[in-house]
Design an enzyme around this catalytic site. Structure first.
Site, short mmCIF file in Angstrom:
data_model
loop_
_atom_site.label_atom_id
_atom_site.label_comp_id
_atom_site.label_asym_id
_atom_site.label_seq_id
_atom_site.Cartn_x
_atom_site.Cartn_y
_atom_site.Cartn_z
N ASP A 1 -48.21 -78.64 98.86
CA ASP A 1 -48.57 -78.08 97.55
C ASP A 1 -48.79 -76.57 97.72
O ASP A 1 -49.66 -76.14 98.48
CB ASP A 1 -49.86 -78.76 97.06
CG ASP A 1 -50.25 -78.35 95.64
OD1 ASP A 1 -49.79 -77.28 95.18
OD2 ASP A 1 -51.01 -79.09 95.00
N LYS B 1 -46.27 -93.39 89.02
CA LYS B 1 -47.22 -93.58 90.12
C LYS B 1 -48.51 -94.19 89.62
O LYS B 1 -49.02 -93.85 88.56
CB LYS B 1 -47.51 -92.22 90.75
CG LYS B 1 -48.26 -92.29 92.06
CD LYS B 1 -48.06 -91.04 92.90
CE LYS B 1 -48.95 -89.90 92.50
NZ LYS B 1 -48.64 -88.68 93.29
N GLU C 1 -49.10 -93.47 99.21
CA GLU C 1 -49.51 -92.06 99.37
C GLU C 1 -50.95 -91.96 99.85
O GLU C 1 -51.82 -92.71 99.40
CB GLU C 1 -49.36 -91.40 97.98
CG GLU C 1 -49.68 -89.94 97.95
CD GLU C 1 -49.33 -89.33 96.58
OE1 GLU C 1 -48.48 -89.89 95.86
OE2 GLU C 1 -49.92 -88.29 96.24
N LYS D 1 -52.61 -95.16 90.74
CA LYS D 1 -53.71 -94.92 91.67
C LYS D 1 -54.26 -96.24 92.17
O LYS D 1 -54.58 -97.13 91.36
CB LYS D 1 -54.83 -94.15 90.95
CG LYS D 1 -54.41 -92.75 90.51
CD LYS D 1 -54.18 -91.82 91.69
CE LYS D 1 -53.84 -90.41 91.23
NZ LYS D 1 -53.64 -89.49 92.38
N ASN E 1 -55.33 -92.04 97.72
CA ASN E 1 -56.25 -90.90 97.81
C ASN E 1 -57.25 -91.02 98.95
O ASN E 1 -58.45 -90.80 98.77
CB ASN E 1 -56.97 -90.69 96.47
CG ASN E 1 -56.02 -90.17 95.40
OD1 ASN E 1 -55.38 -90.95 94.71
ND2 ASN E 1 -55.90 -88.86 95.29
N GLY F 1 -50.66 -79.42 92.08
CA GLY F 1 -51.94 -78.87 91.63
C GLY F 1 -51.72 -77.84 90.52
O GLY F 1 -52.62 -77.56 89.73
N TYR G 1 -60.25 -79.91 86.34
CA TYR G 1 -59.11 -79.14 86.86
C TYR G 1 -59.40 -77.64 86.69
O TYR G 1 -59.68 -77.18 85.58
CB TYR G 1 -57.82 -79.51 86.11
CG TYR G 1 -57.19 -80.82 86.56
CD1 TYR G 1 -57.83 -81.68 87.44
CD2 TYR G 1 -55.93 -81.18 86.10
CE1 TYR G 1 -57.23 -82.87 87.85
CE2 TYR G 1 -55.32 -82.37 86.50
CZ TYR G 1 -55.99 -83.21 87.37
OH TYR G 1 -55.39 -84.40 87.78
N HIS H 1 -47.00 -82.16 95.79
CA HIS H 1 -48.14 -82.43 94.91
C HIS H 1 -48.24 -81.24 93.98
O HIS H 1 -48.10 -80.09 94.39
CB HIS H 1 -49.42 -82.56 95.74
CG HIS H 1 -50.65 -82.69 94.90
ND1 HIS H 1 -51.48 -81.63 94.63
CD2 HIS H 1 -51.17 -83.75 94.26
CE1 HIS H 1 -52.47 -82.04 93.86
NE2 HIS H 1 -52.32 -83.33 93.61
N GLU I 1 -50.87 -83.59 100.22
CA GLU I 1 -51.68 -83.00 99.15
C GLU I 1 -52.92 -82.28 99.71
O GLU I 1 -53.34 -81.27 99.16
CB GLU I 1 -52.10 -84.16 98.23
CG GLU I 1 -53.15 -83.88 97.23
CD GLU I 1 -53.41 -85.12 96.35
OE1 GLU I 1 -52.59 -86.05 96.33
OE2 GLU I 1 -54.45 -85.14 95.68
N GLU J 1 -43.32 -84.31 90.62
CA GLU J 1 -44.46 -84.88 89.91
C GLU J 1 -44.70 -84.13 88.59
O GLU J 1 -44.51 -82.92 88.50
CB GLU J 1 -45.70 -84.74 90.81
CG GLU J 1 -46.96 -85.36 90.22
CD GLU J 1 -48.11 -85.41 91.23
OE1 GLU J 1 -48.11 -84.60 92.19
OE2 GLU J 1 -49.00 -86.26 91.06
N ASP K 1 -59.20 -90.65 90.41
CA ASP K 1 -58.60 -91.48 91.44
C ASP K 1 -59.73 -92.09 92.26
O ASP K 1 -60.89 -91.99 91.90
CB ASP K 1 -57.61 -90.67 92.29
CG ASP K 1 -58.27 -89.52 93.04
OD1 ASP K 1 -59.33 -89.74 93.66
OD2 ASP K 1 -57.73 -88.40 93.00
N ASP L 1 -50.84 -94.63 95.19
CA ASP L 1 -51.58 -93.50 95.76
C ASP L 1 -53.03 -93.90 96.01
O ASP L 1 -53.78 -94.18 95.08
CB ASP L 1 -51.52 -92.32 94.77
CG ASP L 1 -52.18 -91.07 95.32
OD1 ASP L 1 -52.70 -91.10 96.45
OD2 ASP L 1 -52.16 -90.04 94.60
N GLY M 1 -57.13 -87.84 85.31
CA GLY M 1 -57.29 -87.15 86.59
C GLY M 1 -58.09 -87.94 87.60
O GLY M 1 -58.24 -87.50 88.74
#
Lengths: 409, 409
Positions: A319, A212, A269, A214, A245, A348, A29, A346, A296, A373, A21, A243, A19
């Protein structure tokens, strides 16, 4: 009739490095879960996604919205949900805390999604089936099109559905074929180069046709090196997305994106701040034909409208557990359809809810069935976890939106 | 050293009709108050403004930020506050709830403002004096310029202060003259036509040279009628502003703004949704030379940058109790100075804090001393209420930022 409300603050610590990035180094999460309990005994479940800290505030705000639905019949509510959404999202004191963004809008997502889940369960069908069977008028009645009058009137929205009616039956082939997935978990930021290589190889073996990585490292050379590792393992035919972020300033993004073009990314991204519409426009123009993906962190239909109007997004990653739930997700998807921009959410929700929504977008709205995704980390916590086989989402057949969580031990 | 944290949820119900506008029919003016208690016994007070419901969430988030400042020395903190602000506002889990907007960003405003208040009190000077006496370098060190690299580098920010150094001594004349105010309380939305007329007359008699009327009625004829009532009472020389509080769609705004031009509004405020940058641009172009004012609901420097880049705002109404506090207010004011756009703050603080900030903007940055909004409703609750005489803010001389509230009975 909605008789009881239950709000749960549910958090799931992840495994080491998962998780992570460029900005979110150590997320937990979490879901702010709304349960609407009907007097027939059916429970509608919806949630918003957060990274842990503050999930309690989203729960507090969800309680505020959900209380206002007590005593309402779900069919009656959904027959005019656009007006309900408009009223809730503009509640005159709460509105100040947004409007239409941040904690309160996440909370509205949670409540809205519980309504759609309850609706589908009452009808005994999966959400994708409920939505694809609705008349265009009935769908539009669930949407709040305010502040979109310059781009998407009610009549224009209806016309979009009508224009895409031909081919609807053919597009239903996706139900048995399954919706393609892509793998986000190959290249979390904190993973070592070796782990990224290993994961890329595994994803190829599992049948994924897209994956993908990061990026957004303080050291751009690390990003470039790792992106080529993935390209090596993926070969030429598999799509590789990068990505960042939001980690780059515009001047940085202009420089690094150009350097990354050599590995032919399918998209780049979230290159910079999600509120910076004009920076995305400048960047998109500078790196064309390489495309940007974003959404996102975009909280509502109005900002998405601006992104579409400027032509700065090649892919829109709205999302449904960030914007005001399924209702606003559909509204944004309609806007994207008008502009012919693919919607690649995205997730989530780990794809639980979105597997329904992308089927609807494809079948009823004529959106291309690109890919969805896939993030596997919370699968064991769901009553009906999304099933991915050979890189493809198997169409869910249970009633509702697949968002029920197992009781915590 | 900051030893103790105290967060207070403080709400003030208003009199009948007061504070009402097209969207907010019945607000409860509320503050999420942060107090940072120093080991020397000095208390720094800051707050964010809300309309009641949800003020508790802002308090909860302020607690989260404030806890991280415990044990810090205020002088040391403020010597590099830009980095502190950047770190707090990007806290990796909390950030998901924004970023840089909504409940968490309001909370950051509350904590940031308490830091500036404590800083000024420790030095024993009013905040405006502390700020105007700082070197450009010391000011820039309190700012987070990230995501502005394309428009305002550190060097460019420094240069803006240096360019405006000449005339600084002359501009200090404002300290004894006082900063002009304008009256927002003549024309709340729920007031009758007669009350609006009466209030306009009273404001003229009290010496105000500018006043504001709430519009955005479902019946545009009401708006037009009432705007002409104010113009009649104000005569030709007094500036009259109109405020629609986001009530119009773009097509409506285009129509009604043109109809309102006949009464020569000084500006038209918040015509539509505060996230809709391109709608404001379209409207601004269509009604030029009539100007738009906006910013009351704009949460951060990045969105302000976009508004300035599109040239859609004639006046920027950044509010230091909405954006991330004094620090981001100064950052936005610098951007505005670059674009030569006047800063006329929305005063969620009732002008208590902003009376300091507009003096700084004028003296150190060379912003025009236009006028500052005045809302009298909470005066009795402040330890040092703003003093308005003959329509002019008398310069506050007590140490700090004038934000201490009397203990609630």
């Amino acid at each position: 009739m909605i008789q009881k409300i239950q709000i749960n603050d549910t958090r799931f610590p992840l495994g080491k490095g998962a998780g992570s990035d460029a900005i979110h180094r150590d997320p937990i999460y979490s879901y702010a879960v709304t349960q609407l309990i009907d007097d027939s005994g059916i429970t509608g479940t919806g949630f918003a996604f957060t990274l842990g800290e503050g999930n309690d505030m989203v729960c507090r705000a969800a309680q505020f919205y959900a209380e206002q639905l007590k005593g309402r019949d779900i069919e009656e509510l959904m027959s005019d949900f656009g007006a309900v959404f408009n009223r809730l999202s503009n509640e005159q004191q709460f509105r100040w805390l947004g409007p239409h963004k941040g904690v309160i809008h996440l909370a509205l997502a949670s409540v809205t999604n519980a309504c759609y889940d309850l609706w589908a369960k009452k009808r005994g069908v999966p959400l994708w089936k409920l939505l694809t069977d609705l008349s265009p008028e009935a769908i539009i009645n669930t949407l709040d099109l305010s502040y979109l009058e310059d781009e998407l009137s009610r009549d224009q929205a209806l016309q979009l559905f009508k224009d895409n009616y031909p081919g609807k039956e053919t597009r239903k082939g996706i139900i048995s074929a399954g919706y393609p997935g892509y793998d986000t978990s190959i290249g979390w930021f904190n993973y070592s180069d070796e782990k990224v290589r290993e994961n890329s190889r595994r994803a190829v073996a599992e049948g994924f046709t897209a994956m993908k990585l990061k990026v957004g490292s303080p050291d751009p050379e690390r990003d470039i090196r790792r992106s080529h590792i993935v390209r090596e393992e993926a070969g030429n035919d598999i799509k590789v997305m990068l990505d960042a972020n939001q980690q780059w300033s515009l001047p940085q993004a202009l420089k690094i994106c150009k350097a990354l073009q050599s590995m032919r990314p399918y998209w780049i991204e979230e290159p910079t701040h999600p509120d910076d519409i004009l920076a995305h426009k400048t960047l998109a123009d500078a790196i064309a034909p390489t495309k940007l993906a974003l959404g996102e962190h975009v909280p509502n239909r109005i900002i998405f409208k601006n992104y579409l109007q400027t032509g700065s997004a090649g892919f829109i990653q709205v999302d449904a557990v960030r914007v005001g739930g399924v209702s606003e997700f559909i509204t944004v998807s309609l806007l994207c359809r008008k502009y012919n921009i693919p919607v690649v959410p995205h997730v989530g929700d780990m794809g639980q809810l979105h597997q329904h929504l992308v089927l609807f977008n494809h079948i009823s709205m004529g959106h291309e069935a690109l890919f969805l995704e896939h993030i596997p980390h919370l699968q064991k916590h769901f009553v009906h976890p999304a099933k991915i086989e050979s890189g493809v989402y198997k169409t869910p057949m249970e009633p509702g939106s697949s968002c029920d969580l197992k009781p915590l031990k």
